[in-house]
Scaffold this motif. Structure first.
Motif, short mmCIF file in Angstrom:
data_model
loop_
_atom_site.label_atom_id
_atom_site.label_comp_id
_atom_site.label_asym_id
_atom_site.label_seq_id
_atom_site.Cartn_x
_atom_site.Cartn_y
_atom_site.Cartn_z
N ASP A 47 16.19 1.15 11.61
CA ASP A 47 14.89 1.17 12.29
C ASP A 47 13.75 0.62 11.43
N THR A 48 14.11 -0.02 10.30
CA THR A 48 13.12 -0.70 9.47
C THR A 48 13.30 -2.21 9.59
N CYS A 49 12.34 -2.96 9.06
CA CYS A 49 12.48 -4.41 8.96
C CYS A 49 12.29 -4.79 7.49
N SER A 50 12.49 -6.05 7.16
CA SER A 50 12.40 -6.49 5.77
C SER A 50 11.41 -7.65 5.65
N PHE A 51 10.32 -7.42 4.92
CA PHE A 51 9.34 -8.46 4.64
C PHE A 51 9.41 -8.76 3.15
N HIS A 52 10.13 -9.82 2.80
CA HIS A 52 10.35 -10.20 1.39
C HIS A 52 10.92 -9.03 0.58
N LYS A 53 11.95 -8.39 1.13
CA LYS A 53 12.67 -7.27 0.51
C LYS A 53 11.85 -5.98 0.42
N ARG A 54 10.78 -5.91 1.21
CA ARG A 54 10.00 -4.68 1.28
C ARG A 54 10.14 -4.12 2.70
N ASN A 55 10.37 -2.82 2.82
CA ASN A 55 10.65 -2.18 4.10
C ASN A 55 9.59 -1.18 4.54
N PHE A 56 8.76 -0.72 3.62
CA PHE A 56 7.82 0.36 3.90
C PHE A 56 6.42 -0.02 3.43
N ARG A 57 5.44 0.61 4.07
CA ARG A 57 4.05 0.39 3.66
C ARG A 57 3.26 1.68 3.84
N PHE A 58 2.15 1.75 3.12
CA PHE A 58 1.16 2.80 3.32
C PHE A 58 -0.18 2.30 2.78
N VAL A 59 -1.26 2.87 3.27
CA VAL A 59 -2.60 2.49 2.85
C VAL A 59 -2.95 3.35 1.64
N ALA A 60 -3.23 2.71 0.51
CA ALA A 60 -3.47 3.42 -0.74
C ALA A 60 -4.92 3.81 -0.96
N THR A 61 -5.80 3.51 -0.01
CA THR A 61 -7.22 3.82 -0.19
C THR A 61 -7.63 5.17 0.39
N THR A 62 -6.73 5.83 1.11
CA THR A 62 -7.02 7.17 1.64
C THR A 62 -6.57 8.22 0.64
N ASP A 63 -6.99 9.46 0.83
CA ASP A 63 -6.55 10.53 -0.08
C ASP A 63 -5.04 10.69 -0.06
N SER A 64 -4.45 10.70 1.14
CA SER A 64 -2.99 10.86 1.21
C SER A 64 -2.29 9.63 0.63
N GLY A 65 -2.84 8.43 0.86
CA GLY A 65 -2.25 7.22 0.29
C GLY A 65 -2.30 7.21 -1.23
N LYS A 66 -3.39 7.71 -1.79
CA LYS A 66 -3.49 7.81 -3.25
C LYS A 66 -2.44 8.77 -3.81
N ASN A 67 -2.21 9.87 -3.10
CA ASN A 67 -1.18 10.83 -3.52
C ASN A 67 0.21 10.20 -3.44
N ILE A 68 0.48 9.48 -2.35
CA ILE A 68 1.78 8.82 -2.20
C ILE A 68 1.98 7.80 -3.31
N LEU A 69 0.94 7.02 -3.61
CA LEU A 69 1.04 6.02 -4.68
C LEU A 69 1.30 6.68 -6.03
N SER A 70 0.65 7.79 -6.32
CA SER A 70 0.87 8.50 -7.57
C SER A 70 2.32 8.95 -7.71
N ILE A 71 2.85 9.52 -6.65
CA ILE A 71 4.24 9.98 -6.69
C ILE A 71 5.19 8.79 -6.81
N LEU A 72 4.93 7.73 -6.06
CA LEU A 72 5.77 6.53 -6.10
C LEU A 72 5.82 5.94 -7.50
N LEU A 73 4.66 5.79 -8.14
CA LEU A 73 4.62 5.21 -9.49
C LEU A 73 5.24 6.14 -10.52
N ALA A 74 5.01 7.44 -10.39
CA ALA A 74 5.60 8.40 -11.33
C ALA A 74 7.12 8.37 -11.27
#
Length: 115
Positions: A47-74
């Motif tokens: 149920d995903t697609c592939s855009f240059h080997k990337r399958n997922f996205r999120f907006v990193a400028t919201t509070d929840s997006g910043k939290n997701i980015l922190s966990i992803l990078l960690a």
């Protein structure tokens, strides 16, 4: 009035979760972006697609997006794996050559560190 409002709320909750997916214990790869972050995984679900080997996205400028980015990078820096909760792509099963776009990637709404 009360019954119709309850039914409306239940239908809204049901429709909001019908495209929801969960992927346990995967390694994030091909992390890219600034305001909108995209990343991929090996063996993504149908149920995903592939855009240059990337399958997922999120907006990193919201509070929840910043939290997701922190966990992803960690997890990426520590070599850990993640659990992903997401909504299906607009054009599942496609790539950038036949319908998958950055905006149409599966949207992540929650992420966690896998044990």
């Amino acid at each position: 009035m009360k019954k119709s409002m309850t039914l409306f709320l239940l239908l809204g909750v049901f429709s909001a979760t019908t495209n929801a997916g969960f992927i346990p214990s995967v390694e994030p790869k091909n992390i890219y972006g600034a305001n909108s972050i995209q990343f991929g995984i090996d063996s993504p679900p149908e149920d995903t697609c592939s855009f240059h080997k990337r399958n997922f996205r999120f907006v990193a400028t919201t509070d929840s997006g910043k939290n997701i980015l922190s966990i992803l990078l960690a997890t990426k820096l520590s070599g850990k794996k993640i659990n992903i909760w997401y909504n299906a792509a607009e054009n599942p099963g496609t790539t950038e050559t036949n319908g998958c776009t950055e905006i149409g990637l599966s949207e992540v709404y929650q992420i966690g560190i896998a044990e």
